[in-house]
Design an enzyme around this catalytic site. Structure first.
Site, PDB file in Angstrom:
ATOM      1  N   LYS A 129      36.341  40.818  51.159  1.00 50.76           N
ATOM      2  CA  LYS A 129      37.278  41.191  50.086  1.00 50.76           C
ATOM      3  C   LYS A 129      38.631  41.465  50.708  1.00 50.76           C
ATOM      4  CE  LYS A 129      37.145  41.940  45.603  1.00 50.76           C
ATOM      5  NZ  LYS A 129      36.181  41.456  44.598  1.00 50.76           N
ATOM      6  N   ASP A 169      41.102  38.387  42.008  1.00 53.90           N
ATOM      7  CA  ASP A 169      40.517  39.638  41.532  1.00 53.90           C
ATOM      8  C   ASP A 169      41.624  40.264  40.669  1.00 53.90           C
ATOM      9  OD1 ASP A 169      37.946  41.408  42.190  1.00 53.90           O
ATOM     10  OD2 ASP A 169      39.607  42.800  42.088  1.00 53.90           O
TER      11      ASP A 169
HETATM   12  N1  GLU Z   1      36.745  38.895  42.615  1.00 56.40           N
HETATM   13  C1  GLU Z   1      35.565  38.326  42.057  1.00 56.40           C
HETATM   14  C2  GLU Z   1      34.388  39.240  42.331  1.00 56.40           C
HETATM   15  O1  GLU Z   1      34.540  40.439  42.282  1.00 56.40           O
HETATM   16  C3  GLU Z   1      35.359  36.869  42.461  1.00 56.40           C
HETATM   17  C4  GLU Z   1      35.300  36.591  43.932  1.00 56.40           C
HETATM   18  C5  GLU Z   1      35.277  35.108  44.291  1.00 56.40           C
HETATM   19  O2  GLU Z   1      35.274  34.273  43.403  1.00 56.40           O
HETATM   20  O3  GLU Z   1      35.262  34.848  45.487  1.00 56.40           O
HETATM   21  O4  GLU Z   1      33.280  38.841  42.551  1.00 56.40           O
END
Ligand code: GLU
Length: 449
Positions: A129, A169
């Site tokens: 992340k 996100d």
């Molecule tokens: N931010 C999204 C999540 O919390 C998607 C992450 C992604 O697609 O890599 O899973």
């Protein structure tokens, strides 16, 4: 042999000590650790292999300066992060968040949860992340572009289609992904479509990626309801948020015959007794980038209230928190329960505080935890990666069928794990266990690394 509960507590205390003042990270770790006690009791090999000690320590954390120049010519500095948490089952995968609240604790809680969420999808993706404490609100397109390019100028050293694949996100959507992709391509040379997901359809994006998290959450809740002979049809739904997750949760719930009575942004919420007009919300939020309060100007019978917490006092059958972490506290949970809520499905990451989750579970409210219920977004990101590797694009129907199957599988695997480890019907425990076991087994097989 050490008792599982003591092992879990000991490692949790060490995590707290090593990561002081990181309350969101502690909260995410505690929930997972507590769920895993029955797993360690049954399989002491995970204790012998120090899985908890290792899984709670990121493989790598990158923190960096993000300098940029605003429209007034003033030099501004933000802090960028990328947490590469776990690559046991695939390259790091997870979104980028741009929000003023972003700090190490928030990125670590999100990165930690991502490990288990990504595992649950059944796809070969590890957990990561990133983000920055940048506030996109009120910024011009030029400011967004300059900030995002500066962010990628540093981040690009650490990512790649087989290393780490960021996506969106909160605060990062198609516009920001486009700027990031352009900057990555410019620095690296060559066209590596698979380095980011959530791309525009024109340059390697997947159909239905935008809709995936919201649709997936509703597909998941549909399974929970089905098992109890219930459905979205004819029910009243409250959805918090009005970003990408909320908008497509509203769309799918409405398609399935529900009335969505309310949604919100970080300033307040709207209540529309006729059901939210999604076209208005989409235009206000996706095109005009305005506040949700503008909705009542076009729909005067609807009501706007300042502040977010009050949204949970609107009576509903199904609550879908799709805004942000810790948005449902104990009091809000009690109000929802008193008003007869039947199911809660988490579209956001960790939107319910631990006391709220306990209240839902002890009152037999169907509870779909974020790791399972919102995994559709990252699942379709992995489908985007697959299409990029094959250099082809699936139709919207093909992607939707796969997403639906993935959500049903996550539901069934979580229910099965909950049953097997003595917590029948508890999807929080089931999802944590099912997500954990695959990663833990891979870690055991790969040795102490
Ligand atoms: N931010 C999204 C999540 O919390 C998607 C992450 C992604 O697609 O890599 O899973």
């Amino acid at each position: 042999m050490q008792v599982a509960k003591d092992y879990v507590n000991e490692v949790y205390e060490a995590v707290k000590k090593r990561n002081p003042n990181e309350s969101e990270f502690h909260q995410a770790v505690k929930e997972i650790f507590d769920s895993l006690v029955p797993v360690f009791t049954k399989h002491p090999k995970y204790m012998d292999n120090g899985i908890l000690e290792r899984i709670s320590e990121p493989e790598r954390i990158i923190t960096f300066r993000v300098p940029w120049v605003d429209d007034q010519g003033k030099v501004r500095v933000n802090r960028g992060f990328r947490v590469q948490f776990n690559s046991s089952i695939g390259p790091y995968k997870g979104g980028i968040r741009f929000h003023p609240s972003v700090n190490a604790s928030i990125i670590k809680f999100l990165g930690f949860e991502q490990i288990f969420k990504n595992s649950l999808t059944g796809q070969p993706i590890g957990g990561g992340k990133g983000g920055a404490d940048f506030d996109p609100k009120g910024k011009s397109d030029g400011e967004i572009m300059r900030f995002t390019q500066s962010f990628m100028t540093e981040l690009c050293k650490y990512i790649g289609p087989d290393i780490d694949i960021p996506a969106g996100d909160i605060g990062v959507g198609a516009r920001e992904i486009g700027f990031m992709f352009g900057q990555y391509k410019r620095i690296h040379g060559g066209y590596e479509a698979g380095v980011l997901t959530g791309k525009g359809l024109e340059y390697g994006g997947s159909l239905n990626r935008t809709e995936a998290t919201g649709y997936g959450t509703v597909y998941f809740v549909e399974e929970m309801l089905k098992d109890k002979g219930l459905s979205f049809a004819g029910s009243t739904v409250v959805v918090s948020g009005s970003g990408n997750v909320a908008i497509y949760a509203i769309e799918k719930a409405t398609q399935l015959g529900a009335k969505v009575a309310a949604c919100s942004d970080s300033n307040g919420y709207i209540y529309d007794p006729n059901g939210i007009n999604l076209e208005t919300v989409k235009r206000l939020k996706e095109v005009e980038r305005k506040r949700i309060s503008e909705y009542v100007k076009e729909h005067p019978h609807a009501e706007y209230y300042e502040g977010c917490i009050g949204i949970w006092s609107i009576p509903c059958d199904i609550a879908l928190p799709c805004a942000t972490q810790n948005e449902i506290n104990d009091v809000s949970a009690q109000i929802l329960i008193a008003n007869g809520v039947k199911a809660v499905g988490e579209g956001a990451n960790m939107p319910s505080k631990p006391e709220a989750i306990n209240a839902f579970l002890s009152n037999n409210i169907l509870f779909g935890p974020a790791k399972a219920a919102n995994a559709g977004g990252v699942a379709v990101s992995a489908l985007e990666m697959a299409q990029n590797s094959m250099r082809l694009s699936w139709t919207s129907e093909e992607v939707d069928v796969k997403l639906h199957e993935i959500m049903i599988n996550i539901y069934q695997n979580s229910m099965k794990a909950a049953e097997e480890y003595g917590y029948p019907g508890n999807l929080m425990v089931g999802a944590n266990i099912a997500g954990f076991i695959k990663v833990a087994d891979a870690m055991v097989m790969q040795g102490i690394i």
